[in-house]
Scaffold this motif. Sequence first.
Motif, mmCIF file in Angstrom:
data_model
loop_
_atom_site.group_PDB
_atom_site.id
_atom_site.type_symbol
_atom_site.label_atom_id
_atom_site.label_comp_id
_atom_site.label_asym_id
_atom_site.label_seq_id
_atom_site.Cartn_x
_atom_site.Cartn_y
_atom_site.Cartn_z
ATOM 1 N N LEU A 1 0.860 -1.171 0.000
ATOM 2 C CA LEU A 1 0.000 0.000 0.000
ATOM 3 C C LEU A 1 0.905 1.233 0.000
ATOM 4 O O LEU A 1 1.791 1.359 0.842
ATOM 5 N N TYR A 2 0.702 2.113 -0.971
ATOM 6 C CA TYR A 2 1.433 3.369 -1.033
ATOM 7 C C TYR A 2 0.643 4.407 -0.245
ATOM 8 O O TYR A 2 -0.558 4.572 -0.467
ATOM 9 N N ILE A 3 1.317 5.114 0.679
ATOM 10 C CA ILE A 3 0.652 6.100 1.527
ATOM 11 C C ILE A 3 1.455 7.398 1.499
ATOM 12 O O ILE A 3 2.643 7.407 1.829
ATOM 13 N N GLY A 4 0.797 8.489 1.121
ATOM 14 C CA GLY A 4 1.467 9.783 1.055
ATOM 15 C C GLY A 4 0.704 10.853 1.816
ATOM 16 O O GLY A 4 -0.525 10.817 1.899
ATOM 17 N N TRP A 5 1.442 11.826 2.358
ATOM 18 C CA TRP A 5 0.877 12.940 3.109
ATOM 19 C C TRP A 5 0.999 14.194 2.257
ATOM 20 O O TRP A 5 2.098 14.701 2.025
ATOM 21 N N GLU A 6 -0.123 14.692 1.771
ATOM 22 C CA GLU A 6 -0.139 15.860 0.898
ATOM 23 C C GLU A 6 0.418 17.099 1.608
ATOM 24 O O GLU A 6 0.242 17.259 2.812
ATOM 25 N N ASP A 7 1.022 17.979 0.842
ATOM 26 C CA ASP A 7 1.473 19.298 1.299
ATOM 27 C C ASP A 7 2.604 19.248 2.325
ATOM 28 O O ASP A 7 2.821 20.231 3.036
ATOM 29 N N HIS A 8 3.306 18.148 2.417
ATOM 30 C CA HIS A 8 4.406 18.045 3.382
ATOM 31 C C HIS A 8 5.674 17.628 2.646
ATOM 32 O O HIS A 8 5.909 16.445 2.402
ATOM 33 N N LEU A 9 6.453 18.634 2.282
ATOM 34 C CA LEU A 9 7.613 18.414 1.431
ATOM 35 C C LEU A 9 8.772 17.705 2.118
ATOM 36 O O LEU A 9 9.739 17.324 1.462
ATOM 37 N N MET A 10 8.671 17.510 3.422
ATOM 38 C CA MET A 10 9.694 16.761 4.137
ATOM 39 C C MET A 10 9.726 15.302 3.646
ATOM 40 O O MET A 10 10.733 14.618 3.782
ATOM 41 N N PHE A 11 8.602 14.876 3.054
ATOM 42 C CA PHE A 11 8.478 13.512 2.530
ATOM 43 C C PHE A 11 8.264 13.627 1.021
ATOM 44 O O PHE A 11 7.197 14.015 0.569
ATOM 45 N N CYS A 12 9.280 13.301 0.254
ATOM 46 C CA CYS A 12 9.253 13.568 -1.184
ATOM 47 C C CYS A 12 8.357 12.628 -1.973
ATOM 48 O O CYS A 12 8.001 12.925 -3.104
ATOM 49 N N ALA A 13 7.990 11.511 -1.388
ATOM 50 C CA ALA A 13 7.185 10.521 -2.111
ATOM 51 C C ALA A 13 6.408 9.687 -1.099
ATOM 52 O O ALA A 13 6.769 9.643 0.079
ATOM 53 N N PRO A 14 5.361 9.023 -1.568
ATOM 54 C CA PRO A 14 4.625 8.144 -0.653
ATOM 55 C C PRO A 14 5.514 7.002 -0.155
ATOM 56 O O PRO A 14 6.461 6.597 -0.831
ATOM 57 N N PHE A 15 5.201 6.509 1.008
ATOM 58 C CA PHE A 15 5.858 5.316 1.524
ATOM 59 C C PHE A 15 5.128 4.096 0.985
ATOM 60 O O PHE A 15 3.911 4.136 0.792
ATOM 61 N N CYS A 16 5.850 3.031 0.762
ATOM 62 C CA CYS A 16 5.265 1.777 0.297
ATOM 63 C C CYS A 16 5.395 0.775 1.438
ATOM 64 O O CYS A 16 6.508 0.435 1.854
ATOM 65 N N LEU A 17 4.247 0.319 1.947
ATOM 66 C CA LEU A 17 4.246 -0.561 3.111
ATOM 67 C C LEU A 17 3.513 -1.864 2.824
ATOM 68 O O LEU A 17 2.426 -1.842 2.242
ATOM 69 N N PRO A 18 4.073 -3.000 3.248
ATOM 70 C CA PRO A 18 3.324 -4.254 3.159
ATOM 71 C C PRO A 18 2.384 -4.336 4.368
ATOM 72 O O PRO A 18 2.832 -4.372 5.506
ATOM 73 N N LEU A 19 1.085 -4.316 4.107
ATOM 74 C CA LEU A 19 0.104 -4.324 5.198
ATOM 75 C C LEU A 19 -0.912 -5.433 4.983
ATOM 76 O O LEU A 19 -1.506 -5.534 3.907
ATOM 77 N N PRO A 20 -1.117 -6.261 6.001
ATOM 78 C CA PRO A 20 -2.102 -7.342 5.869
ATOM 79 C C PRO A 20 -3.486 -6.776 5.550
ATOM 80 O O PRO A 20 -3.873 -5.730 6.093
ATOM 81 N N TYR A 40 5.653 9.089 9.888
ATOM 82 C CA TYR A 40 5.434 10.531 9.790
ATOM 83 C C TYR A 40 5.490 11.245 11.145
ATOM 84 O O TYR A 40 5.487 12.475 11.196
ATOM 85 N N GLY A 41 5.512 10.516 12.228
ATOM 86 C CA GLY A 41 5.372 11.089 13.562
ATOM 87 C C GLY A 41 6.416 12.106 13.972
ATOM 88 O O GLY A 41 6.160 12.926 14.854
ATOM 89 N N TYR A 42 7.571 12.116 13.360
ATOM 90 C CA TYR A 42 8.608 13.083 13.750
ATOM 91 C C TYR A 42 8.415 14.445 13.085
ATOM 92 O O TYR A 42 9.134 15.386 13.381
ATOM 93 N N HIS A 43 7.429 14.568 12.191
ATOM 94 C CA HIS A 43 7.148 15.862 11.588
ATOM 95 C C HIS A 43 6.439 16.752 12.607
ATOM 96 O O HIS A 43 5.545 16.297 13.314
ATOM 97 N N PRO A 44 6.791 18.037 12.705
ATOM 98 C CA PRO A 44 6.169 18.923 13.698
ATOM 99 C C PRO A 44 4.647 19.051 13.569
ATOM 100 O O PRO A 44 3.969 19.306 14.556
ATOM 101 N N ASP A 45 4.089 18.853 12.373
ATOM 102 C CA ASP A 45 2.641 18.946 12.188
ATOM 103 C C ASP A 45 1.891 17.712 12.678
ATOM 104 O O ASP A 45 0.679 17.761 12.876
ATOM 105 N N TRP A 46 2.582 16.606 12.837
ATOM 106 C CA TRP A 46 1.908 15.339 13.121
ATOM 107 C C TRP A 46 0.976 15.422 14.328
ATOM 108 O O TRP A 46 -0.177 15.000 14.254
ATOM 109 N N ALA A 47 1.440 15.957 15.423
ATOM 110 C CA ALA A 47 0.643 16.010 16.651
ATOM 111 C C ALA A 47 -0.563 16.941 16.518
ATOM 112 O O ALA A 47 -1.495 16.851 17.323
#
Length: 118
Positions: free
Chosen positions: A25-44, A61-68
């Motif tokens: 599953l590819y998962i991306g967070w819009e408008d957050h340039l700290m992450f240049c591309a979606p992450f690809c995760l194997p999820l049951p 994504y939790g270390y991004h200041p906006d996360w909380a």
Amino acid sequence: MSVVAIAPYEFTPQDVRENFPAPLLYIGWEDHLMFCAPFCLPLPPDTPFGALSAAVLPGIYGYHPDWARIDWAKVEWKKNGQPWTPDPAKSLAENGLVHKDAIRFRTPGLTGIKGSFS
């Protein structure tokens, strides 16, 4: 970009579901340039969708200041580029997610470090 082959181009793809421990599953967070591309995760497929925000996404994504500051009730989702409303109580499969689907989430009011995306 299209490709024109000069001979038959037939092969068995290497990224079929059977070659991975779980569907990707590819998962991306819009408008957050700290992450240049979606992450690809194997999820049951039986993973509850609600577990993404509670248990899976904080690890990537939790270390991004906006996360909380995310208000999960206001998050806007897209599945394969189309607006989509997942049910957090249902599994990934019950939400219609399959191998190599791409989901993106947008957090209204949060646009990167100090508004860097706005």
